[in-house]
Structure formats: structure tokens, C-alpha cells
Design an enzyme around this catalytic site. Structure first.
Site, PDB file in Angstrom:
ATOM      1  N   ALA A  65       0.810  -1.220   0.000  1.00  0.00           N
ATOM      2  CA  ALA A  65       0.000   0.000   0.000  1.00  0.00           C
ATOM      3  C   ALA A  65       0.840   1.265   0.000  1.00  0.00           C
ATOM      4  O   ALA A  65       0.329   2.340   0.307  1.00  0.00           O
ATOM      5  CB  ALA A  65      -0.930  -0.029   1.210  1.00  0.00           C
ATOM      6  N   ASN A  74       1.891  -3.555   7.500  1.00  0.00           N
ATOM      7  CA  ASN A  74       2.756  -4.111   6.457  1.00  0.00           C
ATOM      8  C   ASN A  74       3.612  -3.049   5.779  1.00  0.00           C
ATOM      9  O   ASN A  74       4.733  -3.325   5.365  1.00  0.00           O
ATOM     10  CB  ASN A  74       1.899  -4.870   5.439  1.00  0.00           C
ATOM     11  CG  ASN A  74       1.233  -6.064   6.093  1.00  0.00           C
ATOM     12  OD1 ASN A  74       1.883  -7.023   6.440  1.00  0.00           O
ATOM     13  ND2 ASN A  74      -0.076  -5.971   6.314  1.00  0.00           N
ATOM     14  N   HIS A 100      -0.666   6.828   3.879  1.00  0.00           N
ATOM     15  CA  HIS A 100       0.699   6.544   4.340  1.00  0.00           C
ATOM     16  C   HIS A 100       1.642   7.609   3.800  1.00  0.00           C
ATOM     17  O   HIS A 100       1.594   7.924   2.603  1.00  0.00           O
ATOM     18  CB  HIS A 100       1.177   5.186   3.830  1.00  0.00           C
ATOM     19  CG  HIS A 100       0.360   4.035   4.322  1.00  0.00           C
ATOM     20  ND1 HIS A 100       0.313   3.672   5.647  1.00  0.00           N
ATOM     21  CD2 HIS A 100      -0.439   3.176   3.666  1.00  0.00           C
ATOM     22  CE1 HIS A 100      -0.476   2.627   5.782  1.00  0.00           C
ATOM     23  NE2 HIS A 100      -0.949   2.309   4.597  1.00  0.00           N
TER      24      HIS A 100
HETATM   25  N1  LIG Z   1       1.869  -5.504   2.000  1.00  0.00           N
HETATM   26  C1  LIG Z   1       0.889  -4.643   2.217  1.00  0.00           C
HETATM   27  O1  LIG Z   1       1.035  -3.427   2.079  1.00  0.00           O
HETATM   28  C2  LIG Z   1      -0.443  -5.174   2.657  1.00  0.00           C
HETATM   29  C3  LIG Z   1      -1.570  -4.366   2.524  1.00  0.00           C
HETATM   30  C4  LIG Z   1      -2.786  -4.889   2.933  1.00  0.00           C
HETATM   31  C5  LIG Z   1      -2.864  -6.153   3.498  1.00  0.00           C
HETATM   32  N2  LIG Z   1      -1.734  -6.892   3.651  1.00  0.00           N
HETATM   33  C6  LIG Z   1      -1.754  -8.216   4.282  1.00  0.00           C
HETATM   34  O2  LIG Z   1      -2.113  -9.207   3.334  1.00  0.00           O
HETATM   35  C7  LIG Z   1      -2.762 -10.288   4.016  1.00  0.00           C
HETATM   36  C8  LIG Z   1      -4.089 -10.603   3.334  1.00  0.00           C
HETATM   37  O3  LIG Z   1      -4.929  -9.473   3.433  1.00  0.00           O
HETATM   38  P1  LIG Z   1      -6.470  -9.564   3.018  1.00  0.00           P
HETATM   39  O4  LIG Z   1      -7.027  -8.191   3.157  1.00  0.00           O
HETATM   40  O5  LIG Z   1      -6.644 -10.295   1.750  1.00  0.00           O
HETATM   41  O6  LIG Z   1      -7.046 -10.463   4.221  1.00  0.00           O
HETATM   42  P2  LIG Z   1      -8.462 -11.176   4.321  1.00  0.00           P
HETATM   43  O7  LIG Z   1      -8.735 -11.309   5.767  1.00  0.00           O
HETATM   44  O8  LIG Z   1      -9.458 -10.483   3.458  1.00  0.00           O
HETATM   45  O9  LIG Z   1      -8.189 -12.623   3.678  1.00  0.00           O
HETATM   46  C9  LIG Z   1      -7.319 -13.551   4.266  1.00  0.00           C
HETATM   47  C10 LIG Z   1      -7.701 -14.935   3.747  1.00  0.00           C
HETATM   48  O10 LIG Z   1      -6.708 -15.849   4.196  1.00  0.00           O
HETATM   49  C11 LIG Z   1      -7.331 -16.931   4.879  1.00  0.00           C
HETATM   50  N3  LIG Z   1      -6.415 -17.333   5.952  1.00  0.00           N
HETATM   51  C12 LIG Z   1      -6.104 -16.642   7.063  1.00  0.00           C
HETATM   52  N4  LIG Z   1      -5.219 -17.305   7.804  1.00  0.00           N
HETATM   53  C13 LIG Z   1      -4.946 -18.454   7.142  1.00  0.00           C
HETATM   54  C14 LIG Z   1      -4.106 -19.564   7.405  1.00  0.00           C
HETATM   55  N5  LIG Z   1      -3.364 -19.647   8.515  1.00  0.00           N
HETATM   56  N6  LIG Z   1      -4.079 -20.575   6.504  1.00  0.00           N
HETATM   57  C15 LIG Z   1      -4.845 -20.526   5.385  1.00  0.00           C
HETATM   58  N7  LIG Z   1      -5.667 -19.493   5.082  1.00  0.00           N
HETATM   59  C16 LIG Z   1      -5.720 -18.465   5.952  1.00  0.00           C
HETATM   60  C17 LIG Z   1      -8.658 -16.418   5.375  1.00  0.00           C
HETATM   61  O11 LIG Z   1      -9.607 -17.461   5.495  1.00  0.00           O
HETATM   62  C18 LIG Z   1      -9.036 -15.431   4.260  1.00  0.00           C
HETATM   63  O12 LIG Z   1      -9.742 -16.057   3.219  1.00  0.00           O
HETATM   64  C19 LIG Z   1      -2.923  -9.830   5.474  1.00  0.00           C
HETATM   65  O13 LIG Z   1      -1.881 -10.342   6.270  1.00  0.00           O
HETATM   66  C20 LIG Z   1      -2.779  -8.327   5.392  1.00  0.00           C
HETATM   67  O14 LIG Z   1      -2.288  -7.762   6.593  1.00  0.00           O
HETATM   68  C21 LIG Z   1      -0.538  -6.433   3.205  1.00  0.00           C
END
Ligand SMILES: NC(=O)c1ccc[n+]([C@@H]2O[C@H](COP(=O)([O-])OP(=O)(O)OC[C@H]3O[C@@H](n4cnc5c(N)ncnc54)[C@H](O)[C@@H]3O)[C@@H](O)[C@H]2O)c1
Length: 267
Positions: free
Chosen positions: A120, A188, A218
Site C-alpha cells: 500500500a 505491512n 501513508h
Molecule cells: N503488504 C501490504 O502493504 C499489505 C496491505 C494490505 C494487506 N496486507 C496483508 O495481506 C494479508 C491478506 O490481506 P487480506 O485483506 O486479503 O485479508 P483477508 O482477511 O481479506 O483474507 C485472508 C484470507 O486468508 C485466509 N487465511 C487466514 N489465515 C490463514 C491460514 N493460517 N491458513 C490458510 N488461510 C488463511 C482467510 O480465510 C481469508 O480467506 C494480510 O496479512 C494483510 O495484513 C498487506
């Protein structure tokens, strides 16, 4: 064509899967995995490539590159199994990489890659270039709507009443490593900045709660031998997860495009 397996079919995973299904990237989606199997099966039915819904182990067997979009808690098993099977990984839950230098060493030893998309934030290209020289300071200020902070461990443990806030309020000040632990789902960008800057330079983080706000804003500021850099991104949150910015999923797709194209623009 690059074979991709996807762990996590939530807000980010679904956007990545859809882009792969539409052949926006020169790669094929060969497997889906999620702790919520029904959700992964529903997505598989929606996609025209109908990737099989499999276990983590089967996903690594089928794919060359495994994409993680699940959560920090999923990372230890994901990374160690991927490296154990000699797979490259793309990690979205960047905060979970901090403090695990042994994974980087193991990937180095095996000649494997750990890809961390910009997520992001923008400007990590400039920060990496600046880090070739001397960096004097690195700071991230994240302004977040109350909905993006709700339920965070840090907020719950301190009993911070987000709904009682009447104006912008600094709720956290500390190092990026501390932010990643305190706000695993929303720190993140702090972690990515930490990884982009030379490890000897502290990365300071300030998180501001914005009542009535609706964007994740950010701003990074880095000073050093090169001069000064300020980058601000006003992120539209994902419709299905207010903690996640739309740009994060787009950045994963852009990283995959980078991997599969001959022309790579930017550092
Ligand atoms: N790099 C960045 O800037 C950035 C930005 C936003 C989100 N993220 C991260 O990306 C990740 C995903 O975000 P999102 O918004 O898609 O989340 P979300 O909650 O919408 O989706 C996560 C999915 O993963 C599944 N899941 C969770 N834990 C699991 C596990 N241990 N094993 C298998 N499946 C699992 C859940 O059932 C869900 O379907 C998060 O960790 C979030 O913090 C990173």
C-alpha cells in the site's frame, strides 16, 4: 508459463486470482489454498480456470511460485514449507517476515526468492536507491480510519475507545518492528519500509486514528546523503476488508507482471 499457487482467498487473494484468471499476467493459477475451504471452492467455481482447492503441501507440489495473502499467523508454516520444497514465494503479510532473518539466509543458501511487493505504499524504489548511500532518518506516518484499526490487538489491550475520538489522535509511536507486532494486520507498510532501509537505521512509525476518515494514508519521509524523499499515498480501502488498501493487491499483480516480462521499469 509460471505456475502459481495462492494461499488466502480474501480481499487481496481474490483480486490476484481474478487477474491471473483473466490472463493479465503471463502465468497460470494452478492451486488455491485457504483455511476456509468452502470460500476457496466458491472462488474456484467463479474462475474460468477452476484451480483445484488443495492443502498447503499439495499447493507447493503443483506450483513454482507460491503467493501468500493469508495473514501473519500463516507465514511460519508457509515460508518454511516453501523453502523446504525449494519454492519461491511472494509475501503480502510482510510484518511476519521481521525477526526471521533465518528465512532470508535459507533462501540465499538455496538460491530461492522471497518477493515483497510494495503493497500500500509507493517510493520503495527510491528508498532502496537511497540506502545504497548513507541514510540519516526514516519515518512513516500512517493515518487510518477507525474501521481499519478496530479489533487490533494493541487497541483492545489498551482499551482505546476509538468511537470516543473526536479528532485525529496519535495512538502509536515506536519502531517498525514494534508496529508490526502491535498491529499485525495493518502494519505491512511499516515492515516493507523496514526491509527497504539499511538495517542499522531505525525506522520510526507513527499511527494516527482519524475519526470519520475513509482512506488509509501513508506518508514516508527519508533523509540521507542523497537528499530528502517524501512520498504520500492516499489509499482507497478494499470493499471487502477496510484494513486492506486496493493498491496492495494491485502491487502483487504488478510484481507478478515484473517477473514474467522482459521489460522491468523501476528499481
Ligand atoms: N503488504 C501490504 O502493504 C499489505 C496491505 C494490505 C494487506 N496486507 C496483508 O495481506 C494479508 C491478506 O490481506 P487480506 O485483506 O486479503 O485479508 P483477508 O482477511 O481479506 O483474507 C485472508 C484470507 O486468508 C485466509 N487465511 C487466514 N489465515 C490463514 C491460514 N493460517 N491458513 C490458510 N488461510 C488463511 C482467510 O480465510 C481469508 O480467506 C494480510 O496479512 C494483510 O495484513 C498487506
Amino acid at each position: 508459463m509460471l505456475k502459481i499457487g495462492l494461499l488466502g482467498v480474501g480481499a487481496i487473494g481474490k483480486v490476484i486470482a481474478t487477474a491471473l484468471d483473466r490472463r493479465e499476467v503471463d502465468a497460470t493459477l494452478v492451486a488455491l489454498c485457504d483455511q476456509d475451504r468452502g470460500k476457496a471452492e466458491a472462488l474456484s467455481r467463479e474462475l474460468s480456470c477452476h484451480p483445484p482447492v488443495v492443502s498447503l503441501e499439495e499447493m507447493f507440489d503443483l506450483s513454482e511460485l507460491a503467493v501468500e495473502a493469508a495473514g501473519q499467523a500463516a507465514l511460519p508454516e508457509f515460508v518454511s514449507k516453501a523453502l523446504g520444497r525449494g519454492r519461491d514465494v511472494l509475501v503480502m503479510s510482510v510484518g511476519g517476515l521481521l525477526g526471521h532473518d533465518e528465512w532470508f539466509r535459507e533462501a540465499d543458501r538455496q538460491g530461492r526468492r522471497i518477493y515483497v511487493p510494495s503493497g500500500a505504499i509507493a517510493g520503495l524504489d527510491g528508498v532502496k536507491s537511497a540506502s545504497v548511500g548513507k541514510i540519516e532518518s526514516a519515518m512513516l506516518t500512517s493515518r487510518k480510519p477507525v474501521a481499519a484499526l478496530r479489533g487490533s490487538q494493541f487497541i483492545v489491550e489498551r482499551g482505546i475507545e476509538l468511537d470516543a475520538l473526536k479528532e485525529e489522535t496519535v495512538i502509536f509511536e515506536g519502531l517498525a518492528e514494534e508496529a508490526a507486532r502491535a498491529f499485525p494486520a495493518t502494519s505491512n507498510v511499516a515492515a516493507s519500509l523496514r526491509l527497504a532501509v539499511n538495517p542499522s537505521v531505525p525506522v520510526k512509525v507513527r499511527i494516527v486514528a482519524v475519526p470519520g476518515g475513509n482512506e488509509n494514508v501513508h506518508e514516508i519521509r527519508v533523509e540521507g546523503e542523497f537528499g530528502r524523499l517524501t512520498v504520500k499515498v492516499e489509499n482507497v480501502p478494499s470493499k471487502s476488508n477496510p484494513k486492506t488498501s486496493q493498491l496492495a493487491a494491485f502491487s502483487a499483480i504488478a510484481t507478478l507482471k515484473n517477473l514474467t516480462r522482459s521489460l522491468r521499469v523501476g528499481t
